[in-house]
Design a protein around this motif. Structure first.
Motif, mmCIF file in Angstrom:
data_model
loop_
_atom_site.group_PDB
_atom_site.id
_atom_site.type_symbol
_atom_site.label_atom_id
_atom_site.label_comp_id
_atom_site.label_asym_id
_atom_site.label_seq_id
_atom_site.Cartn_x
_atom_site.Cartn_y
_atom_site.Cartn_z
ATOM 1 N N GLU A 20 -53.615 31.858 -28.484
ATOM 2 C CA GLU A 20 -53.436 32.762 -29.572
ATOM 3 C C GLU A 20 -54.918 33.516 -30.167
ATOM 4 O OE1 GLU A 20 -50.523 31.740 -33.033
ATOM 5 O OE2 GLU A 20 -52.302 30.175 -32.941
ATOM 6 N N GLU A 37 -53.348 33.940 -35.718
ATOM 7 C CA GLU A 37 -51.559 35.491 -35.933
ATOM 8 C C GLU A 37 -51.129 34.208 -36.217
ATOM 9 O OE1 GLU A 37 -51.614 36.692 -31.971
ATOM 10 O OE2 GLU A 37 -51.740 38.601 -32.247
ATOM 11 N N THR A 38 -50.391 32.655 -35.755
ATOM 12 C CA THR A 38 -49.985 32.104 -36.280
ATOM 13 C C THR A 38 -50.434 31.694 -38.250
ATOM 14 O OG1 THR A 38 -49.354 30.994 -34.630
ATOM 15 C CG2 THR A 38 -48.618 29.647 -36.422
ATOM 16 N N SER A 41 -49.456 34.628 -40.450
ATOM 17 C CA SER A 41 -47.974 35.281 -40.356
ATOM 18 C C SER A 41 -47.024 33.934 -41.673
ATOM 19 C CB SER A 41 -47.360 34.635 -39.033
ATOM 20 O OG SER A 41 -45.438 34.930 -39.165
ATOM 21 N N MET A 42 -47.213 32.700 -41.052
ATOM 22 C CA MET A 42 -47.453 31.648 -42.383
ATOM 23 C C MET A 42 -47.572 32.364 -43.843
ATOM 24 S SD MET A 42 -45.219 30.319 -40.490
ATOM 25 C CE MET A 42 -44.464 30.007 -39.433
ATOM 26 N N GLN A 44 -48.317 34.982 -45.112
ATOM 27 C CA GLN A 44 -47.491 36.096 -45.175
ATOM 28 C C GLN A 44 -45.910 35.389 -46.002
ATOM 29 O OE1 GLN A 44 -48.077 38.763 -41.790
ATOM 30 N NE2 GLN A 44 -49.874 39.741 -43.157
ATOM 31 N N ARG A 45 -45.877 34.433 -44.818
ATOM 32 C CA ARG A 45 -44.213 33.740 -44.977
ATOM 33 C C ARG A 45 -44.145 33.440 -46.697
ATOM 34 N NH1 ARG A 45 -42.477 33.178 -40.985
ATOM 35 N NH2 ARG A 45 -40.847 33.753 -41.038
ATOM 36 N N GLU A 75 -36.908 31.117 -45.519
ATOM 37 C CA GLU A 75 -38.133 31.498 -44.782
ATOM 38 C C GLU A 75 -38.222 30.501 -45.288
ATOM 39 O OE1 GLU A 75 -39.583 34.853 -44.717
ATOM 40 O OE2 GLU A 75 -38.126 35.119 -43.444
ATOM 41 N N TYR A 79 -40.873 28.253 -43.192
ATOM 42 C CA TYR A 79 -42.018 27.632 -43.625
ATOM 43 C C TYR A 79 -42.134 25.434 -43.631
ATOM 44 C CZ TYR A 79 -46.253 27.998 -46.533
ATOM 45 O OH TYR A 79 -47.586 27.407 -46.915
ATOM 46 N N TYR A 82 -43.167 24.234 -40.075
ATOM 47 C CA TYR A 82 -44.913 25.052 -40.257
ATOM 48 C C TYR A 82 -45.689 23.831 -40.780
ATOM 49 C CZ TYR A 82 -49.283 27.254 -40.669
ATOM 50 O OH TYR A 82 -50.883 27.358 -40.495
#
Length: 232
Positions: A20, A37-38, A41-42, A44-45, A75, A79, A82
């Motif tokens: 990544e 990046e993960t 992204s998470m 932002q989620r 969503e 999440y 994760y």
């Protein structure tokens, strides 16, 4: 009885695959941190989830509310997967809902992890606030089994045992907690348990000790006066 607060503020950098791409950013403390990046992204989620959470509370249009709710569920499910891989972040998220008084959501999150003592304790305490004694005992027991020195669990389990009418178990738990820490809560817990089990002399004795340690405590003072009244 005072509620136990479980907020613990932790900053965690999570390990990710070397494939990544990572990005550097300036933290509020002036330090430079790296995020994958993960993670971006998470993060932002999670921000979208909190926005939708607020919209669900105030949206008057039922059709729009249903759409927001469906999107929120979708969503949050992503999440949550994760979070299961990141026990510290899972705790921080559960604590966010706990401090907001949303104990059902907090329990849902905390109970997903049995590897982190704070998540076990969070699940137990959320269940206790929901009056779910079965799960409260289950998770307090698990927390104590995992780390017998995590003494906050004895106070929480003592409160559950007291509310269930298991007074001997409650007294044992409160005394165990007292071996680690002597605060207003444990004196109140012991005094109250002795009172409801009609052991007024023992209630008086422990509350007098609590009164000497915490002379400004109106709660201990009031309970001690009730104990005196019962002995007249």
């Amino acid at each position: 009885m005072k509620k136990i607060l479980i907020s613990i503020f932790v900053f965690t950098v999570f390990a990710v695959g070397y494939s990544e791409e990572t990005y550097k950013y300036l933290g509020t403390d002036g330090q430079i941190y790296t995020m994958s990046e993960t993670q971006i992204s998470m993060n932002q989620r999670w921000q979208r989830i909190k926005v939708m959470d607020a919209q669900i509370s105030f949206e008057p249009d039922k059709n729009k509310l249903q759409r927001i709710h469906d999107e929120y569920q979708k969503e949050f499910a992503i999440y949550m997967e994760y979070l299961k891989k990141n026990p510290e972040l899972l705790f921080t998220t559960g604590d966010y809902y706990f401090r907001s008084g949303r104990y059902e959501k907090a329990f849902e999150i905390f109970s997903q992890d049995d590897t982190n003592i704070k998540n076990l304790f969070g699940a137990a305490t959320s269940a206790r606030f929901l009056n779910d004694t079965e799960n409260a005992l289950k998770f307090y027991n698990a927390a104590i089994d995992k780390n017998p020195n995590f003494y906050e669990s004895y106070l929480g389990r003592g409160i559950v045992n007291r509310n269930m009418g298991n007074y001997d178990g409650a007294i044992s738990d409160f005394n165990k907690y007292m071996q680690y820490r002597q605060d207003e809560s444990v004196y109140l817990g012991l005094g109250d348990t002795y009172m409801v089990s009609k052991r007024y002399v023992e209630a008086k004795n422990i509350l007098e000790k609590g009164r000497s340690k915490f002379p400004q405590s109106n709660l201990i003072k009031e309970m001690l006066m009730r104990a005196y009244a019962k002995l007249k």
